[in-house]
Design a protein around this motif. Sequence first.
Motif, PDB file in Angstrom:
ATOM      1  N   LYS A 126      38.143  59.184  35.397  1.00 46.72           N
ATOM      2  CA  LYS A 126      38.717  59.634  36.667  1.00 46.72           C
ATOM      3  C   LYS A 126      39.026  58.446  37.581  1.00 46.72           C
ATOM      4  CE  LYS A 126      37.946  62.914  40.435  1.00 46.72           C
ATOM      5  NZ  LYS A 126      37.032  63.928  41.013  1.00 46.72           N
ATOM      6  N   LEU A 127      38.225  57.389  37.468  1.00 41.02           N
ATOM      7  CA  LEU A 127      38.407  56.213  38.322  1.00 41.02           C
ATOM      8  C   LEU A 127      39.432  55.245  37.762  1.00 41.02           C
ATOM      9  CD1 LEU A 127      34.626  55.485  39.073  1.00 41.02           C
ATOM     10  CD2 LEU A 127      36.299  56.444  40.668  1.00 41.02           C
ATOM     11  N   PHE A 128      39.436  55.104  36.424  1.00 38.01           N
ATOM     12  CA  PHE A 128      40.293  54.103  35.786  1.00 38.01           C
ATOM     13  C   PHE A 128      41.152  54.761  34.702  1.00 38.01           C
ATOM     14  CE2 PHE A 128      36.213  52.104  36.939  1.00 38.01           C
ATOM     15  CZ  PHE A 128      36.658  51.167  37.872  1.00 38.01           C
ATOM     16  N   SER A 129      42.429  54.423  34.704  1.00 36.78           N
ATOM     17  CA  SER A 129      43.315  54.947  33.657  1.00 36.78           C
ATOM     18  C   SER A 129      43.143  54.150  32.367  1.00 36.78           C
ATOM     19  CB  SER A 129      44.768  54.882  34.118  1.00 36.78           C
ATOM     20  OG  SER A 129      45.136  53.549  34.454  1.00 36.78           O
ATOM     21  N   GLU A 130      42.656  52.903  32.482  1.00 34.12           N
ATOM     22  CA  GLU A 130      42.356  52.069  31.317  1.00 34.12           C
ATOM     23  C   GLU A 130      41.030  51.349  31.575  1.00 34.12           C
ATOM     24  OE1 GLU A 130      45.492  49.336  30.493  1.00 34.12           O
ATOM     25  OE2 GLU A 130      47.076  50.861  30.696  1.00 34.12           O
ATOM     26  N   PHE A 131      40.257  51.150  30.494  1.00 32.01           N
ATOM     27  CA  PHE A 131      38.985  50.434  30.605  1.00 32.01           C
ATOM     28  C   PHE A 131      38.759  49.718  29.274  1.00 32.01           C
ATOM     29  CE2 PHE A 131      34.442  49.709  30.877  1.00 32.01           C
ATOM     30  CZ  PHE A 131      34.202  49.545  32.242  1.00 32.01           C
ATOM     31  N   SER A 132      38.901  48.389  29.266  1.00 33.94           N
ATOM     32  CA  SER A 132      38.936  47.621  28.025  1.00 33.94           C
ATOM     33  C   SER A 132      37.550  47.362  27.445  1.00 33.94           C
ATOM     34  CB  SER A 132      39.617  46.268  28.278  1.00 33.94           C
ATOM     35  OG  SER A 132      38.716  45.396  28.955  1.00 33.94           O
ATOM     36  N   GLU A 133      37.543  46.825  26.255  1.00 38.79           N
ATOM     37  CA  GLU A 133      36.330  46.236  25.694  1.00 38.79           C
ATOM     38  C   GLU A 133      35.972  45.006  26.528  1.00 38.79           C
ATOM     39  OE1 GLU A 133      34.469  47.402  23.005  1.00 38.79           O
ATOM     40  OE2 GLU A 133      35.769  49.158  23.304  1.00 38.79           O
ATOM     41  N   PRO A 134      34.742  44.467  26.410  1.00 39.75           N
ATOM     42  CA  PRO A 134      34.357  43.309  27.225  1.00 39.75           C
ATOM     43  C   PRO A 134      35.288  42.115  26.994  1.00 39.75           C
ATOM     44  CG  PRO A 134      32.448  44.260  26.125  1.00 39.75           C
ATOM     45  CD  PRO A 134      33.638  44.943  25.548  1.00 39.75           C
ATOM     46  N   VAL A 135      35.716  41.492  28.102  1.00 43.46           N
ATOM     47  CA  VAL A 135      36.564  40.301  28.006  1.00 43.46           C
ATOM     48  C   VAL A 135      35.758  39.022  28.235  1.00 43.46           C
ATOM     49  CG1 VAL A 135      38.661  41.516  28.671  1.00 43.46           C
ATOM     50  CG2 VAL A 135      37.211  40.513  30.447  1.00 43.46           C
ATOM     51  N   GLN A 142      28.516  41.542  32.056  1.00 41.02           N
ATOM     52  CA  GLN A 142      29.759  41.339  31.324  1.00 41.02           C
ATOM     53  C   GLN A 142      30.901  41.956  32.122  1.00 41.02           C
ATOM     54  OE1 GLN A 142      28.776  43.198  27.568  1.00 41.02           O
ATOM     55  NE2 GLN A 142      29.869  45.070  28.059  1.00 41.02           N
ATOM     56  N   VAL A 143      32.123  41.539  31.779  1.00 47.13           N
ATOM     57  CA  VAL A 143      33.302  41.937  32.553  1.00 47.13           C
ATOM     58  C   VAL A 143      34.272  42.693  31.656  1.00 47.13           C
ATOM     59  CG1 VAL A 143      35.274  41.104  33.892  1.00 47.13           C
ATOM     60  CG2 VAL A 143      33.047  39.977  34.121  1.00 47.13           C
ATOM     61  N   HIS A 144      34.843  43.766  32.233  1.00 50.04           N
ATOM     62  CA  HIS A 144      35.866  44.560  31.548  1.00 50.04           C
ATOM     63  C   HIS A 144      37.134  44.548  32.387  1.00 50.04           C
ATOM     64  CE1 HIS A 144      32.911  46.602  28.802  1.00 50.04           C
ATOM     65  NE2 HIS A 144      32.097  46.262  29.781  1.00 50.04           N
ATOM     66  N   GLN A 145      38.263  44.501  31.729  1.00 45.41           N
ATOM     67  CA  GLN A 145      39.533  44.664  32.431  1.00 45.41           C
ATOM     68  C   GLN A 145      39.827  46.155  32.515  1.00 45.41           C
ATOM     69  OE1 GLN A 145      43.438  43.711  30.588  1.00 45.41           O
ATOM     70  NE2 GLN A 145      43.628  42.163  32.195  1.00 45.41           N
ATOM     71  N   ALA A 146      40.257  46.596  33.695  1.00 40.78           N
ATOM     72  CA  ALA A 146      40.532  48.024  33.882  1.00 40.78           C
ATOM     73  C   ALA A 146      41.753  48.192  34.787  1.00 40.78           C
ATOM     74  CB  ALA A 146      39.314  48.726  34.481  1.00 40.78           C
ATOM     75  N   ARG A 147      42.280  49.423  34.784  1.00 43.74           N
ATOM     76  CA  ARG A 147      43.416  49.739  35.653  1.00 43.74           C
ATOM     77  C   ARG A 147      43.040  50.921  36.532  1.00 43.74           C
ATOM     78  NH1 ARG A 147      48.502  48.081  35.250  1.00 43.74           N
ATOM     79  NH2 ARG A 147      48.180  47.359  33.101  1.00 43.74           N
ATOM     80  N   LEU A 148      43.233  50.776  37.851  1.00 50.92           N
ATOM     81  CA  LEU A 148      42.874  51.842  38.778  1.00 50.92           C
ATOM     82  C   LEU A 148      43.765  53.063  38.556  1.00 50.92           C
ATOM     83  CD1 LEU A 148      42.312  49.896  42.141  1.00 50.92           C
ATOM     84  CD2 LEU A 148      40.652  50.500  40.376  1.00 50.92           C
ATOM     85  N   ALA A 149      43.142  54.227  38.431  1.00 51.79           N
ATOM     86  CA  ALA A 149      43.902  55.459  38.203  1.00 51.79           C
ATOM     87  C   ALA A 149      44.775  55.794  39.404  1.00 51.79           C
ATOM     88  CB  ALA A 149      42.928  56.607  37.922  1.00 51.79           C
ATOM     89  N   GLU A 153      46.644  49.277  39.877  1.00 52.32           N
ATOM     90  CA  GLU A 153      46.290  47.855  39.989  1.00 52.32           C
ATOM     91  C   GLU A 153      45.312  47.461  38.875  1.00 52.32           C
ATOM     92  OE1 GLU A 153      43.844  44.795  42.936  1.00 52.32           O
ATOM     93  OE2 GLU A 153      44.324  46.824  43.620  1.00 52.32           O
ATOM     94  N   THR A 154      45.507  46.262  38.326  1.00 52.22           N
ATOM     95  CA  THR A 154      44.595  45.740  37.309  1.00 52.22           C
ATOM     96  C   THR A 154      43.403  45.080  37.996  1.00 52.22           C
ATOM     97  OG1 THR A 154      46.444  45.340  35.809  1.00 52.22           O
ATOM     98  CG2 THR A 154      44.372  44.243  35.302  1.00 52.22           C
ATOM     99  N   VAL A 155      42.199  45.438  37.561  1.00 48.75           N
ATOM    100  CA  VAL A 155      40.982  44.931  38.199  1.00 48.75           C
ATOM    101  C   VAL A 155      40.000  44.433  37.134  1.00 48.75           C
ATOM    102  CG1 VAL A 155      41.163  46.425  40.230  1.00 48.75           C
ATOM    103  CG2 VAL A 155      39.943  47.246  38.193  1.00 48.75           C
ATOM    104  N   ALA A 156      39.008  43.692  37.597  1.00 43.85           N
ATOM    105  CA  ALA A 156      37.900  43.245  36.751  1.00 43.85           C
ATOM    106  C   ALA A 156      36.653  44.011  37.165  1.00 43.85           C
ATOM    107  CB  ALA A 156      37.672  41.744  36.917  1.00 43.85           C
ATOM    108  N   VAL A 157      36.005  44.670  36.224  1.00 41.70           N
ATOM    109  CA  VAL A 157      34.795  45.452  36.511  1.00 41.70           C
ATOM    110  C   VAL A 157      33.598  44.733  35.889  1.00 41.70           C
ATOM    111  CG1 VAL A 157      33.659  47.686  36.310  1.00 41.70           C
ATOM    112  CG2 VAL A 157      36.152  47.573  36.477  1.00 41.70           C
TER     113      VAL A 157
END
Length: 511
Positions: A126-135, A142-149, A153-157
């Motif tokens: 619901k929060l992110f339209s994309e949530f990657s494996e750890p980068v 650890q950090v994941h690349q994600a996209r705000l739903a 916007e592309t963010v680092a989580v």
Amino acid sequence: MEALRGPHNLLRLIRTGATFERTGAMAEVLEALDAPRPLRVAIRVLAAPFRWLGYEGDPEMPPATRALTALGPAYIKFGQILSTRPDVVGDEIAVQLRVLQDRLPPFPTAQAKRAVAIELGQPVDKLFSEFSEPVAAASIAQVHQARLAETGETVAVKVLRPGIEKAFRRDIDAFYFVARMIERLVPGSRRLRPVEVIAHFESVVLGELDLRLEAAAAAEFAANTHDDAGFEVPALHWHLSGRRVMTLKWVEGISAARTAEIDAAGHDRARLAERVLQLFLSHALRDGYFHGDMHQGNLKVGPDGTLIALDFGIMGRIDEYTRRVYAEIIFGFIRKDYRRVAEVHFEAGYVPADRDVDAFASALRAVGEPIFGMDASRISMARLLNYLFEVTERFGMQTRTELILLQRTMVVVEGVARTLDPHINIWKAARPVVEDYIRDNIGPKAVARDLGRTVQVLSRFGPRLPALAEAALVRQSHPEPPAPKREMPPLAWVAIGAGLTAAAGWIASLV
């Protein structure tokens, strides 16, 4: 309670040595540190019987990295610091240890998503339209690349590792045990305040384990450095951050450790090295607030050459007086005014007043002179640090816990600068920043500003001054009589007598 933990901590330390021996890191580290042969033999003989107690670690990793990752997060932190000092541990080990900065084995993405959902109170989808494996994966998070739903916007989580708090507590407990044992067995070490050093390390680490504090630090650091050309702090998303999760703007760049890629992108590494050092000094002296973990893994070079800072879990703060002392010491070294450097140490109380100023100035000259006029590639920082330690011991200097992080970070930053440009002259690079600070904060201009601040503080009491003066005059004209001596109540005397009688009877029964 400490007595109960003692055997556990002793076992932990034996296991540390055994792990280094089992992974092959012991011989490698002793050789890199150029330890005397008798010491190498003694350590290997003592560690060999306990080899079976050591952790095996990941056999795919080089020995030093394998040992530190097997031992846990506190040891990894130590390795991260050493990774910036090829002049101390050697080029080969320094390269090995850089893996510890951001390329450690990650934990499963499913666990990270679960932690995010619990912390933010909503499903990840619901929060992110994309949530990657750890980068990127480091010792604490650890950090994941994600996209705000909502906005795209592309963010680092950033997500804390599961169970990290317990793991750090275990290691810090063992470090306290070592520090106390050192103080008891080696009285001369007390001037270095090993227990206070560990307490400082503990406070820094505990701050890293609450990402709300890191978010606040990132916001303050961004505000302070907003006008610094060629420097960026990623914007924070407060509504998507909590104790175990933090969300920042995603930034593109090349890690400061990847010098070949920096060259291929056409960036001037010598200029970048100079900027790293100057920015750190500017933040420490101008703001009194600086990045306390500025290794290569926490620095990126943007497409336009901008230095991008990451990971704000360890930040340092120094008061204005200490900043002035620090600046005067650096400036004295730059001008080769060793007498003034010595005087500043005495004025600040860093050296006991009964020591000889001229002798201390001569010792400082022996430290400074060999490194002026040389580029960094010809300076052995290991030998320099060893001589500095001898100087501090000879003159009874105690460890200043308020300066530990500043000194440690300066060592790390210099290591980063030397990685980017092995020939950098640190004094030449530092000079303009320190001169600007000296001009603005030490001298007539600074005195006038300090007096103005003093008047401003006193003016706040203006409305109360008449009443305070009148009260003082009344007290002077009508002094209060001395307070009467309080007599001991008779019942108290009876109780004391009974207690003494009982104690006398107990002693008599023992005899």
